[in-house]
Design a protein around this motif. Sequence first.
Motif, PDB file in Angstrom:
ATOM      1  N   ARG A   1      -7.254  -0.552   9.376  1.00 38.68           N
ATOM      2  CA  ARG A   1      -7.118   0.533  10.356  1.00 38.68           C
ATOM      3  C   ARG A   1      -5.726   1.156  10.323  1.00 38.68           C
ATOM      4  N   GLU A   2      -4.699   0.347  10.145  1.00 36.86           N
ATOM      5  CA  GLU A   2      -3.317   0.834  10.225  1.00 36.86           C
ATOM      6  C   GLU A   2      -2.767   1.328   8.892  1.00 36.86           C
ATOM      7  N   SER A   3      -3.185   0.690   7.808  1.00 40.63           N
ATOM      8  CA  SER A   3      -2.569   0.954   6.502  1.00 40.63           C
ATOM      9  C   SER A   3      -3.458   1.888   5.687  1.00 40.63           C
ATOM     10  N   VAL A   4      -3.365   3.165   5.987  1.00 36.56           N
ATOM     11  CA  VAL A   4      -4.251   4.147   5.356  1.00 36.56           C
ATOM     12  C   VAL A   4      -3.492   5.068   4.410  1.00 36.56           C
ATOM     13  N   VAL A   5      -2.427   5.691   4.883  1.00 35.94           N
ATOM     14  CA  VAL A   5      -1.645   6.599   4.041  1.00 35.94           C
ATOM     15  C   VAL A   5      -0.169   6.236   4.148  1.00 35.94           C
ATOM     16  N   VAL A   6       0.585   6.589   3.098  1.00 33.74           N
ATOM     17  CA  VAL A   6       2.020   6.314   3.085  1.00 33.74           C
ATOM     18  C   VAL A   6       2.812   7.618   3.061  1.00 33.74           C
ATOM     19  N   LYS A   7       4.045   7.516   3.527  1.00 33.72           N
ATOM     20  CA  LYS A   7       4.961   8.654   3.536  1.00 33.72           C
ATOM     21  C   LYS A   7       6.337   8.154   3.149  1.00 33.72           C
ATOM     22  N   LYS A   8       7.059   8.956   2.371  1.00 35.78           N
ATOM     23  CA  LYS A   8       8.382   8.541   1.921  1.00 35.78           C
ATOM     24  C   LYS A   8       9.352   8.520   3.085  1.00 35.78           C
ATOM     25  N   GLY A   9      10.073   7.406   3.209  1.00 32.10           N
ATOM     26  CA  GLY A   9      11.094   7.283   4.231  1.00 32.10           C
ATOM     27  C   GLY A   9      12.446   7.733   3.713  1.00 32.10           C
ATOM     28  N   ASP A  10      13.426   7.751   4.601  1.00 31.62           N
ATOM     29  CA  ASP A  10      14.766   8.163   4.195  1.00 31.62           C
ATOM     30  C   ASP A  10      15.407   7.184   3.223  1.00 31.62           C
ATOM     31  N   ASP A  11      14.858   5.978   3.140  1.00 32.43           N
ATOM     32  CA  ASP A  11      15.379   5.003   2.182  1.00 32.43           C
ATOM     33  C   ASP A  11      14.789   5.192   0.790  1.00 32.43           C
ATOM     34  N   GLY A  12      13.872   6.157   0.635  1.00 27.48           N
ATOM     35  CA  GLY A  12      13.253   6.419  -0.659  1.00 27.48           C
ATOM     36  C   GLY A  12      11.980   5.642  -0.897  1.00 27.48           C
ATOM     37  N   PHE A  13      11.696   4.644  -0.052  1.00 27.07           N
ATOM     38  CA  PHE A  13      10.478   3.853  -0.198  1.00 27.07           C
ATOM     39  C   PHE A  13       9.325   4.550   0.523  1.00 27.07           C
ATOM     40  N   LEU A  14       8.091   4.192   0.144  1.00 27.17           N
ATOM     41  CA  LEU A  14       6.906   4.772   0.788  1.00 27.17           C
ATOM     42  C   LEU A  14       6.321   3.756   1.753  1.00 27.17           C
ATOM     43  N   TRP A  15       6.274   4.159   3.041  1.00 26.46           N
ATOM     44  CA  TRP A  15       5.828   3.277   4.099  1.00 26.46           C
ATOM     45  C   TRP A  15       4.530   3.788   4.690  1.00 26.46           C
TER      46      TRP A  15
ATOM     47  N   THR B   1      -4.379  -1.425  -8.402  1.00 28.60           N
ATOM     48  CA  THR B   1      -5.344  -1.655  -7.329  1.00 28.60           C
ATOM     49  C   THR B   1      -4.729  -1.378  -5.960  1.00 28.60           C
ATOM     50  N   TRP B   2      -5.545  -0.837  -5.068  1.00 32.47           N
ATOM     51  CA  TRP B   2      -5.154  -0.536  -3.695  1.00 32.47           C
ATOM     52  C   TRP B   2      -3.863   0.267  -3.615  1.00 32.47           C
ATOM     53  N   VAL B   3      -3.775   1.279  -4.459  1.00 28.88           N
ATOM     54  CA  VAL B   3      -2.660   2.221  -4.379  1.00 28.88           C
ATOM     55  C   VAL B   3      -2.954   3.172  -3.217  1.00 28.88           C
ATOM     56  N   PRO B   4      -2.088   3.239  -2.215  1.00 28.85           N
ATOM     57  CA  PRO B   4      -2.412   4.028  -1.019  1.00 28.85           C
ATOM     58  C   PRO B   4      -2.322   5.524  -1.248  1.00 28.85           C
ATOM     59  N   SER B   5      -2.981   6.252  -0.380  1.00 28.49           N
ATOM     60  CA  SER B   5      -2.975   7.710  -0.428  1.00 28.49           C
ATOM     61  C   SER B   5      -1.679   8.251   0.174  1.00 28.49           C
ATOM     62  N   THR B   6      -1.277   9.421  -0.297  1.00 29.04           N
ATOM     63  CA  THR B   6      -0.107  10.109   0.276  1.00 29.04           C
ATOM     64  C   THR B   6      -0.546  11.323   1.096  1.00 29.04           C
ATOM     65  N   ALA B   7      -1.799  11.340   1.515  1.00 27.27           N
ATOM     66  CA  ALA B   7      -2.310  12.466   2.299  1.00 27.27           C
ATOM     67  C   ALA B   7      -1.574  12.577   3.629  1.00 27.27           C
ATOM     68  N   ASN B   8      -1.601  13.777   4.194  1.00 24.96           N
ATOM     69  CA  ASN B   8      -0.986  14.020   5.501  1.00 24.96           C
ATOM     70  C   ASN B   8      -1.678  13.170   6.556  1.00 24.96           C
ATOM     71  N   ALA B   9      -0.890  12.430   7.320  1.00 26.02           N
ATOM     72  CA  ALA B   9      -1.455  11.536   8.331  1.00 26.02           C
ATOM     73  C   ALA B   9      -2.200  12.272   9.427  1.00 26.02           C
ATOM     74  N   GLU B  10      -1.953  13.588   9.546  1.00 24.54           N
ATOM     75  CA  GLU B  10      -2.614  14.369  10.592  1.00 24.54           C
ATOM     76  C   GLU B  10      -3.919  14.995  10.131  1.00 24.54           C
ATOM     77  N   LYS B  11      -4.268  14.808   8.878  1.00 27.16           N
ATOM     78  CA  LYS B  11      -5.544  15.340   8.400  1.00 27.16           C
ATOM     79  C   LYS B  11      -6.696  14.707   9.175  1.00 27.16           C
ATOM     80  N   PRO B  12      -7.729  15.471   9.500  1.00 26.45           N
ATOM     81  CA  PRO B  12      -8.853  14.918  10.255  1.00 26.45           C
ATOM     82  C   PRO B  12      -9.468  13.681   9.609  1.00 26.45           C
ATOM     83  N   ALA B  13      -9.585  13.694   8.285  1.00 28.19           N
ATOM     84  CA  ALA B  13     -10.196  12.555   7.594  1.00 28.19           C
ATOM     85  C   ALA B  13      -9.352  11.298   7.757  1.00 28.19           C
ATOM     86  N   VAL B  14      -8.032  11.460   7.717  1.00 26.59           N
ATOM     87  CA  VAL B  14      -7.144  10.307   7.877  1.00 26.59           C
ATOM     88  C   VAL B  14      -7.187   9.803   9.309  1.00 26.59           C
TER      89      VAL B  14
END
Length: 423
Positions: free
Chosen positions: A407-421, A192-205
């Motif tokens: 509003r803030e928690s829409v998509v995630v991106k992998k950080g240098d620590d290997g986690f997705l933020w 449940t509530w698995v976040p998207s990995t879409a590009n944060a700059e996409k118009p939809a995001v």
Amino acid sequence: ATSGISRPSNVAEVLLLPSTSTDAAAPQLPEDCSARRTYLSIMGKGGRAEVQRGPLSATIPEPTKQITKKSVRESIPPELFKRSYVRSFAHLALDVASVIFSALVTQQLVSLLPAICTPVIWLCYWFYQGINFTALWVLAHECGHGGFTDSKLVNDIVGFILHSSLLTPYFSWAITHAKHHHYTNHMTEGETWVPSTANAEKPAVRFAKTKVGTLRRIAAVALVGWYMYLFNNDTGSRQNRGQSHFSPRSKALFRPKDANYVRASNAGMVAMLGFLAAAAAKVGMYQVFMIYLVPQTICNFYLCAITFMQHTHADVPHFEGSDWTWLRGALSTIDRSMGSWVDSKLHHIVDSHVVHHIFSDMPFYGAKEATPYVKEHLGIYYKSCFGSRYLGSEYLGYWMDFYNNMRESVVVKKGDDGFLWFN
């Protein structure tokens, strides 16, 4: 407090918090998760980068001997794991009585008071009855975990009746919910509530992060979110999208031996729909809509919102591959509060959820009492967001936090620590 954290070889240093202690009794953080900000200092290929993170970003090192499921259990008085038939059924009786009493009183008030009072009466009824329905739903959820009584048969009978009466497929949902507990905050196996990995700059995001986009997203969750999840597994992991809780053939959700449980859950839903149709034929669809369907929809919204808030925050990561462990996932749970009265009405599903995710078969009254012990044992790895207020109300503060999180928690991106933020 990050010594021993598993990370990619290109990360030389990860400082989640200024503390250097890895002790189980690490310093406690402010209960208000927005009370202060800290910095995550990362050394990557491009040199040092400063990433702003809050105290909730503290992630337990793996492997670690200081904190394990066993050590957490040993920190809790054993009597808190004991289930009581009397106590559990007393809560059930009170909730059922509250539902019946509030419906009867509302009907009387509508018939006795001037018509100008009717909108206010119904609004007050929906607010209160929505909480009552959610309380009953939470007790059925306890049954699915085995936390209501020591008898699986009693749990399943009570849970099946309660969830079916609230148009939730009891066995089907309990099966997939167990997977949610097992793979909390896992990017590919989470339920449940698995976040998207879409590009944060996409118009939809970018639109989703606007006020209009956020409100539209909240409206969708409130009105159809629960059944979009049940019918299509929306908000589940990408690989399981399109799988239905109502189909025994949903191989990503169920095993062949689960087929009859799915059919039984469907039968409970059909029986309740038949009851509602009969009620509409007898008293009219208007009465069914006002008395049942509106508070039931509010209950569904509570379910979606509470689950989202318990596992989502801009400073709480998601994991994939070897970075995920069961304990990391469980400790990615966040205790929050809707105010003491609502927390109590909802059987502390909101303010003692960390303990619930570690020991899901513990009765809810035990989880509430166990929370201070677990908080002390986990130290900086216990996550909570308490103290939020809006217009002086913790209840309204919770919903303001919900809006901000959506509003803030829409998509995630992998950080240098290997986690997705959240990006």
